[in-house]
Structure formats: C-alpha cells, structure tokens
Design a protein around this motif. Structure first.
Motif, PDB file in Angstrom:
ATOM      1  N   ALA A 178      -4.753  37.116 -37.469  1.00  0.00           N
ATOM      2  CA  ALA A 178      -4.200  37.841 -36.315  1.00  0.00           C
ATOM      3  C   ALA A 178      -3.462  36.889 -35.386  1.00  0.00           C
ATOM      4  O   ALA A 178      -2.391  37.226 -34.854  1.00  0.00           O
ATOM      5  CB  ALA A 178      -5.326  38.559 -35.573  1.00  0.00           C
ATOM      6  N   ALA A 179      -4.010  35.692 -35.198  1.00  0.00           N
ATOM      7  CA  ALA A 179      -3.347  34.714 -34.331  1.00  0.00           C
ATOM      8  C   ALA A 179      -2.022  34.264 -34.936  1.00  0.00           C
ATOM      9  O   ALA A 179      -1.029  34.065 -34.224  1.00  0.00           O
ATOM     10  CB  ALA A 179      -4.271  33.516 -34.113  1.00  0.00           C
ATOM     11  N   LYS A 180      -1.989  34.108 -36.253  1.00  0.00           N
ATOM     12  CA  LYS A 180      -0.745  33.734 -36.926  1.00  0.00           C
ATOM     13  C   LYS A 180       0.312  34.815 -36.740  1.00  0.00           C
ATOM     14  O   LYS A 180       1.490  34.504 -36.472  1.00  0.00           O
ATOM     15  CB  LYS A 180      -1.023  33.495 -38.412  1.00  0.00           C
ATOM     16  N   GLN A 181      -0.080  36.077 -36.867  1.00  0.00           N
ATOM     17  CA  GLN A 181       0.873  37.176 -36.657  1.00  0.00           C
ATOM     18  C   GLN A 181       1.388  37.188 -35.230  1.00  0.00           C
ATOM     19  O   GLN A 181       2.583  37.383 -34.977  1.00  0.00           O
ATOM     20  CB  GLN A 181       0.212  38.521 -36.984  1.00  0.00           C
ATOM     21  N   ALA A 182       0.486  36.994 -34.276  1.00  0.00           N
ATOM     22  CA  ALA A 182       0.893  36.980 -32.865  1.00  0.00           C
ATOM     23  C   ALA A 182       1.852  35.827 -32.593  1.00  0.00           C
ATOM     24  O   ALA A 182       2.814  35.972 -31.824  1.00  0.00           O
ATOM     25  CB  ALA A 182      -0.341  36.876 -31.973  1.00  0.00           C
ATOM     26  N   ALA A 183       1.604  34.692 -33.229  1.00  0.00           N
ATOM     27  CA  ALA A 183       2.468  33.534 -33.031  1.00  0.00           C
ATOM     28  C   ALA A 183       3.855  33.773 -33.611  1.00  0.00           C
ATOM     29  O   ALA A 183       4.876  33.469 -32.980  1.00  0.00           O
ATOM     30  CB  ALA A 183       1.825  32.303 -33.661  1.00  0.00           C
ATOM     31  N   GLY A 193       4.790  30.448 -29.416  1.00  0.00           N
ATOM     32  CA  GLY A 193       4.067  30.695 -30.652  1.00  0.00           C
ATOM     33  C   GLY A 193       2.811  29.847 -30.761  1.00  0.00           C
ATOM     34  O   GLY A 193       1.751  30.341 -31.159  1.00  0.00           O
ATOM     35  N   LEU A 194       2.907  28.585 -30.405  1.00  0.00           N
ATOM     36  CA  LEU A 194       1.734  27.714 -30.469  1.00  0.00           C
ATOM     37  C   LEU A 194       0.667  28.161 -29.480  1.00  0.00           C
ATOM     38  O   LEU A 194      -0.534  28.095 -29.776  1.00  0.00           O
ATOM     39  CB  LEU A 194       2.142  26.260 -30.224  1.00  0.00           C
ATOM     40  N   ASP A 195       1.092  28.621 -28.313  1.00  0.00           N
ATOM     41  CA  ASP A 195       0.116  29.157 -27.353  1.00  0.00           C
ATOM     42  C   ASP A 195      -0.603  30.364 -27.939  1.00  0.00           C
ATOM     43  O   ASP A 195      -1.829  30.486 -27.839  1.00  0.00           O
ATOM     44  CB  ASP A 195       0.813  29.544 -26.044  1.00  0.00           C
ATOM     45  N   ALA A 196       0.166  31.268 -28.550  1.00  0.00           N
ATOM     46  CA  ALA A 196      -0.432  32.469 -29.137  1.00  0.00           C
ATOM     47  C   ALA A 196      -1.353  32.117 -30.303  1.00  0.00           C
ATOM     48  O   ALA A 196      -2.342  32.820 -30.551  1.00  0.00           O
ATOM     49  CB  ALA A 196       0.660  33.435 -29.609  1.00  0.00           C
ATOM     50  N   ARG A 234      14.862  28.411 -29.347  1.00  0.00           N
ATOM     51  CA  ARG A 234      13.883  28.193 -30.408  1.00  0.00           C
ATOM     52  C   ARG A 234      12.787  27.220 -29.970  1.00  0.00           C
ATOM     53  O   ARG A 234      11.638  27.340 -30.406  1.00  0.00           O
ATOM     54  CB  ARG A 234      14.575  27.726 -31.680  1.00  0.00           C
ATOM     55  N   ARG A 235      13.122  26.278 -29.105  1.00  0.00           N
ATOM     56  CA  ARG A 235      12.073  25.411 -28.557  1.00  0.00           C
ATOM     57  C   ARG A 235      11.099  26.224 -27.710  1.00  0.00           C
ATOM     58  O   ARG A 235       9.880  26.026 -27.775  1.00  0.00           O
ATOM     59  CB  ARG A 235      12.688  24.275 -27.735  1.00  0.00           C
ATOM     60  N   ARG A 236      11.639  27.154 -26.908  1.00  0.00           N
ATOM     61  CA  ARG A 236      10.760  28.013 -26.093  1.00  0.00           C
ATOM     62  C   ARG A 236       9.891  28.892 -26.992  1.00  0.00           C
ATOM     63  O   ARG A 236       8.693  29.069 -26.739  1.00  0.00           O
ATOM     64  CB  ARG A 236      11.603  28.888 -25.153  1.00  0.00           C
ATOM     65  N   ALA A 245       5.335  36.552 -33.967  1.00  0.00           N
ATOM     66  CA  ALA A 245       6.022  37.562 -33.159  1.00  0.00           C
ATOM     67  C   ALA A 245       6.761  36.946 -31.981  1.00  0.00           C
ATOM     68  O   ALA A 245       7.695  37.554 -31.442  1.00  0.00           O
ATOM     69  CB  ALA A 245       5.018  38.594 -32.655  1.00  0.00           C
ATOM     70  N   ARG A 246       6.363  35.744 -31.578  1.00  0.00           N
ATOM     71  CA  ARG A 246       7.048  35.078 -30.465  1.00  0.00           C
ATOM     72  C   ARG A 246       8.404  34.520 -30.875  1.00  0.00           C
ATOM     73  O   ARG A 246       9.220  34.192 -30.035  1.00  0.00           O
ATOM     74  CB  ARG A 246       6.189  33.942 -29.909  1.00  0.00           C
TER      75      ARG A 246
END
Length: 264
Positions: A220-225, A114-117, A107-109, A227-228
């Motif tokens: 869109a960025a929130k959705q991508a994040a 997610g923050l990168d995305a 979960r840390r990874r 998804a991680r």
C-alpha cells in the motif's frame, strides 16, 4: 544456462521492445507462480544493521525496483542511501510547456513526496544530475563516483544491467563494477525487462531470479508513493501516453518484488 554476452549483443532489440509489453502482467504472474523462485525475507537481502544503497536511474525507479524493500528497511530503522542518477528531465521532451529544467524540478519534488509516502522520507538522497537518456556516456564517471560511496558491507540495489532501457543498463554496469571493487553485494532489479522479455525465448538468467515478499502495508505504501509521481501518470500531450503505462502499474501491484541474486 543463458549466454549473457549474447544477450548484450541484443541490446538494440531490448530497447526497441520496451515500448510494447510482450507478455501481459497476469501471464507473468502465472508463470512466476508456477516456477516458484526462492522467496527471501528482508534480512536475507539487507541486514538490519547494513546500509541499503539504491541506484535509481530516474525518479520513481527506486519505487519500481524495490519500493517494498525500501519501506521494510526504513521501517526497522535501517540506514538508506538513494543515489538519484538523473532528474528525469527528458520524460516530456518535445512537449510544449515542459522545459527540461521545469520537468527536472517537478520530478525532484515528486520523488521527495513519494519517499515521504513510502515512509522513507528520512533516507539520505544523493542527486548526481547526469543527463537523462545519456547515462551510458557517463558510465565510467558514474562507476568512479559509486566507488567513493560504497562500503564493503553495503547491500546495493540497481536496475539490471540488461534491463532494456539504456540508462538502466548503464547504471547496472556501473554498479557491478563499483560493487566488485568495494566487496559489497549487488541485487539487480528487472524493471523494463518485464516489457521486452518472455519466459521461453528471451536470454534471461531465470536460475538467478529470487523474490521478496513484504507486508500488505508495504505494498500500500508503494502504491501511495507511485501516485505522487503525477507527471509520469498523466498523458504527456497529443498522442503521447503516460510514461508509467497500465502494464507497469499492474506489475507495481504485484505482492512480490524480484531481483537477480548476486553473482559469484
């Protein structure tokens, strides 16, 4: 006017009800559209020169609570501090092959991915490592830690102190105490509230509800994040659904994020 002391006495009811959505996301959206809470720009919540401090009970809560606001503030070069209260190690408790240390590491990874995305990978991140599911027992220590961190001009976002999940509520209470001491402003985000509440009967301070609308790119960025956070999106084992169920994911697609205005 809602009697919040009465609402606090109903904590057990809220925490039981988060297991099943009481009101469908599309029904919430219709009600919110009809009600029309004030829609604020990012600058009305956190100024470009202010620090945005996000108190996240578990990895992914920073996204569910204020992912679009985080994206907007990071994009304009604003200072961000994310306080990760727990590592979310209990999300797969009792599932074979998912020990607490392994779950925490995964979960840390996922949080970093997610923050990168999201476009917030350079945000300052402080991990406190408090026990997942046991933040309430550490509330006084959490508030003391926050008091050492907060500055008077910070804009703080936390999960709502009556949100329904015990860790979310403990974080909201600790944030409220620390913010009062620091002289900062606290914006409380309902996350699980949308599961247990309904627009009519639930003791919710709707008069304090406001909304934030960002760009389509932020959504869109929130959705991508989100998804991680793969561990939260897949079945946890026989008969165990994903932590992030369909209702939560549908609400995460809303074009607005909602906060309770700072109380005076």
């Amino acid at each position: 006017m809602v009697d919040l002391m009465e609402a606090e006495h109903r904590v057990a009811d809220r925490q039981i009800d988060i297991g099943r959505p009481r009101c469908a996301p599309h029904a919430w959206q219709q009600w919110l559209s009809d009600r029309g809470p004030a829609c604020l720009p990012a600058g009305a919540i956190v100024g470009a020169d202010q620090r945005l401090v996000v108190l996240a009970p578990h990895p992914d809560d920073e996204l569910l609570a204020c992912g679009m606001l985080l994206h907007a503030h990071a994009r304009r070069g604003g200072e961000v501090l994310i306080v990760g209260v727990t590592d979310g190690e209990a999300s797969h408790q009792g599932t074979p092959g998912w020990s607490a240390p392994e779950t925490a590491a995964m979960r840390r990874r996922e949080r970093m991915e997610g923050l990168d995305a999201l476009g917030a990978g350079t945000a300052d991140l402080l991990l406190l490592g408090l026990p997942d599911g046991g933040v309430g027992d550490c509330g006084a220590a959490l508030e003391r830690s926050l008091r050492t961190l907060l500055r008077p001009d910070d804009a703080v976002v936390s999960t709502w102190r009556l949100d329904g999940h015990p860790d979310h509520e403990a974080c909201g209470r600790a944030a409220a105490g620390a913010v009062r001491a620091a002289g900062a402003l606290l914006w409380e985000a309902p996350v699980w509230m949308w599961h247990w509440a309904d627009p009519v009967e639930s003791p919710v301070p709707w008069h304090r509800l406001c909304a934030f609308q960002s760009t389509a790119g932020a959504l869109a960025a929130k959705q991508a994040a989100l998804a991680r956070h793969r561990s939260q999106l897949s079945d946890r084992g026989p008969g165990l659904a994903p932590v992030l169920d369909g209702a939560i994911l549908e609400r995460a697609c809303w074009p607005l994020e909602y906060f309770f205005l700072p109380s005076t």
